[in-house]
Structure formats: structure tokens, C-alpha cells
Design a protein around this motif. Structure first.
Motif, PDB file in Angstrom:
ATOM      1  N   UNK A 156       0.840  -1.213   0.000  1.00  0.00           N
ATOM      2  CA  UNK A 156       0.000   0.000   0.000  1.00  0.00           C
ATOM      3  C   UNK A 156       0.872   1.259   0.000  1.00  0.00           C
ATOM      4  N   UNK A 157       1.880   1.291   0.859  1.00  0.00           N
ATOM      5  CA  UNK A 157       2.751   2.479   0.925  1.00  0.00           C
ATOM      6  C   UNK A 157       3.593   2.614  -0.341  1.00  0.00           C
ATOM      7  N   UNK A 158       4.054   1.485  -0.873  1.00  0.00           N
ATOM      8  CA  UNK A 158       4.796   1.495  -2.133  1.00  0.00           C
ATOM      9  C   UNK A 158       3.915   2.054  -3.262  1.00  0.00           C
ATOM     10  N   UNK A 159       2.669   1.591  -3.300  1.00  0.00           N
ATOM     11  CA  UNK A 159       1.736   2.041  -4.332  1.00  0.00           C
ATOM     12  C   UNK A 159       1.479   3.534  -4.281  1.00  0.00           C
ATOM     13  N   UNK A 164       2.848   6.225  -7.171  1.00  0.00           N
ATOM     14  CA  UNK A 164       1.946   7.399  -7.297  1.00  0.00           C
ATOM     15  C   UNK A 164       0.524   6.979  -7.675  1.00  0.00           C
ATOM     16  N   UNK A 165       0.111   5.832  -7.163  1.00  0.00           N
ATOM     17  CA  UNK A 165      -1.265   5.390  -7.406  1.00  0.00           C
ATOM     18  C   UNK A 165      -2.214   6.150  -6.495  1.00  0.00           C
ATOM     19  N   UNK A 166      -3.483   6.186  -6.876  1.00  0.00           N
ATOM     20  CA  UNK A 166      -4.491   6.740  -5.956  1.00  0.00           C
ATOM     21  C   UNK A 166      -4.613   5.765  -4.784  1.00  0.00           C
ATOM     22  N   UNK A 167      -5.151   6.241  -3.685  1.00  0.00           N
ATOM     23  CA  UNK A 167      -5.294   5.385  -2.505  1.00  0.00           C
ATOM     24  C   UNK A 167      -6.117   4.143  -2.845  1.00  0.00           C
ATOM     25  N   UNK A 168      -7.219   4.325  -3.570  1.00  0.00           N
ATOM     26  CA  UNK A 168      -8.077   3.184  -3.929  1.00  0.00           C
ATOM     27  C   UNK A 168      -7.319   2.149  -4.760  1.00  0.00           C
ATOM     28  N   UNK A 169      -6.593   2.617  -5.775  1.00  0.00           N
ATOM     29  CA  UNK A 169      -5.831   1.693  -6.641  1.00  0.00           C
ATOM     30  C   UNK A 169      -4.764   0.957  -5.833  1.00  0.00           C
ATOM     31  N   UNK A 170      -4.113   1.684  -4.922  1.00  0.00           N
ATOM     32  CA  UNK A 170      -3.065   1.065  -4.098  1.00  0.00           C
ATOM     33  C   UNK A 170      -3.658   0.018  -3.163  1.00  0.00           C
ATOM     34  N   UNK A 171      -4.858   0.296  -2.631  1.00  0.00           N
ATOM     35  CA  UNK A 171      -5.538  -0.684  -1.760  1.00  0.00           C
ATOM     36  C   UNK A 171      -5.851  -1.955  -2.551  1.00  0.00           C
ATOM     37  N   UNK A 172      -6.369  -1.798  -3.775  1.00  0.00           N
ATOM     38  CA  UNK A 172      -6.711  -2.963  -4.614  1.00  0.00           C
ATOM     39  C   UNK A 172      -5.460  -3.773  -4.942  1.00  0.00           C
ATOM     40  N   UNK A 173      -4.378  -3.063  -5.319  1.00  0.00           N
ATOM     41  CA  UNK A 173      -3.101  -3.738  -5.622  1.00  0.00           C
ATOM     42  C   UNK A 173      -2.622  -4.531  -4.403  1.00  0.00           C
ATOM     43  N   UNK A 174      -2.611  -3.871  -3.238  1.00  0.00           N
ATOM     44  CA  UNK A 174      -2.126  -4.513  -2.005  1.00  0.00           C
ATOM     45  C   UNK A 174      -3.015  -5.701  -1.631  1.00  0.00           C
ATOM     46  N   UNK A 175      -4.318  -5.536  -1.832  1.00  0.00           N
ATOM     47  CA  UNK A 175      -5.301  -6.576  -1.514  1.00  0.00           C
ATOM     48  C   UNK A 175      -5.024  -7.835  -2.341  1.00  0.00           C
TER      49      UNK A 175
END
Length: 243
Positions: A156-159, A164-175
Motif C-alpha cells: 500500500x505504501x509502495x503504491x 503514485x497510485x491513488x489510494x483506492x488503486x493502491x488498496x486494490x493492488x495490495x489486496x
């Protein structure tokens, strides 16, 4: 962080460690400390370090020590108070997760050669002998939450920070990535059966991460995890009584 960066299902609190607003923010060094602690804990768990009574705690001791070392006084941000509405969330996720676990399991069994879980195979219908197995699952499953949620927070922090992902995109990636990682942890358990571990276990983990992502409280996903595994292994134990 505007409301539009949050999913509708999320409570209005936020994840720790991933952005400038969440102190301390994970940098490369602290992210590596998290991941190394997860890897060391898991490796020691895998080789059975410490024997019957110590081994179940390996995935708890190292990751938790890393969080305390990195976050100092903020380490408790992984844990929040359980509230009344969490009961509905926990029971709802538990039912969905059981359906998904059994459904994915039956599909994968039809499509691929699968291996039985050695724990299920170890029951011989003796209730007293089975009790320690179920009790050991408590620290083991808490450790499994830590070794899934810490990589989730790192990704999530990397994203957010590096990609530079949006918070939502980073959450989905991390998930997604954390679910795959969790599936991969189970490769040795299931004789390196990729379909069974990555798909079967990974899909169940995707559901299991939902309560954490909703509440940012490790206790919610942990309780669902315990209920889920106790149910599945409970069935395995009951069937061993009839053999």
C-alpha cells in the motif's frame, strides 16, 4: 485525503504507515525490516523451530517485534477496539468465506490433482488429542494475519508513495498481492500445488482481508480466520471419528 479516495464499505479510519499523514510512514528501510521479519518468522515456522509449543508463535514474535521497532509507540495502530457492529461483520464474512472456501475447493478438486492438508490427515477421532491442535491454531492464525497484513501495508505504501497510485488503486493492488502471497505461504503445505495454494487459498484470503480493510482492525480478520479454520478442521475431525 478526500472521501472519494475511500471505498464506500470502509469505516472512516485509515490504514497506518502508508502516507505522510500516517506516522510513522514506511520508507524503504522500514519496509525491508517488515518484510525480513515476515520472511524470518515464516522460515523458522516452516522448519519447526522451537518444537511443538514455540513453533506456532514464530510468525507472531518476529513480525510484531518489527512493528514495535519501526513504529515505536504507534505499533498499536494495527489493533483497534472491537465494537458491537463488528459481530455482524465477523459472522457475515465467516459465512461468505466458508462458502467461497468450499466452493473454490470443490472446483479446484475437479480441475486439478489436489493434496490433503496434513492437519486434517492427522486426526484419528480422539477428542483429547485433537484439543492441542485446535489451541495451537490460535497463535498460528494470528501470525498468519501479521504475515499477510504487514506485506499489505508495505505494498500500500509502495503504491501510494513510489508508484503514485491513488489510494483506492493502491488498496486494490495490495489486496490482490497480499492474497497471492498468503496463498504462496501454503505451497509447502499442499505439495507445491500452485492451483490449490495460490487460487484456492488466495481467493479465500481475498475474502478474509475484507474485514481488515473495512475496519483497519486486525482482530476482525483474525476472529473470522479462527472461526473459518476451526470449522473446516472441525469437519475433518468429525469425519475422522467415523472412520
Amino acid at each position: 485525503m478526500s472521501k472519494s479516495n475511500f471505498f464506500r464499505f470502509e469505516r472512516k479510519n485509515d490504514f497506518p504507515f502508508y502516507s505522510e499523514l500516517q506516522s510513522p510512514t514506511l520508507n524503504l528501510k522500514s519496509s525491508l525490516i517488515f518484510l525480513i521479519a515476515v520472511a524470518v518468522g515464516f522460515a523458522l515456522f516452516l522448519v519447526g523451530f522451537g518444537g511443538t509449543y514455540v513453533q506456532p508463535f514464530m510468525n507472531v514474535i518476529f513480525p510484531l517485534a518489527a512493528v514495535i521497532f519501526v513504529a515505536r509507540g504507534h505499533w498499536t495502530s494495527l489493533f483497534r477496539k472491537l465494537v458491537a457492529k463488528d459481530i455482524v461483520l465477523i459472522l457475515g464474512t465467516y459465512i461468505v468465506n466458508l462458502i467461497v472456501t468450499l466452493g473454490a475447493g470443490s472446483i479446484i478438486t475437479k480441475l486439478f490433482n489436489v493434496s490433503a492438508n496434513p492437519v486434517s490427515e492427522g486426526f484419528d477421532g480422539n477428542f483429547i488429542e485433537a484439543i492441542p491442535t485446535f489451541l495451537k491454531m490460535i497463535p498460528m492464525l494470528f501470525g498468519e494475519e501479521l504475515i499477510t497484513i504487514l506485506p499489505f501495508l508495505v505494498i500500500l505504501s509502495l503504491g501510494v508513495q513510489k508508484l503514485k497510485l491513488s489510494r483506492k488503486s493502491a488498496v486494490i493492488l495490495a489486496w490482490i498481492v497480499a492474497s497471492i502471497i498468503f496463498g504462496a505461504y501454503h505451497l509447502p503445505t499442499y505439495n507445491w500445488n500452485i492451483a490449490q495454494a495460490i487460487l484456492g487459498i488466495g481467493i479465500a484470503r481475498f475474502v478474509l482481508l475484507y474485514p481488515y480493510i473495512k475496519t483497519k482492525n486486525i482482530w476482525t480478520s483474525f476472529i473470522v480466520h479462527v472461526l473459518n479454520d476451526w470449522t473446516i478442521f472441525g469437519f475433518a475431525f468429525l469425519s475422522s471419528m467415523h472412520h
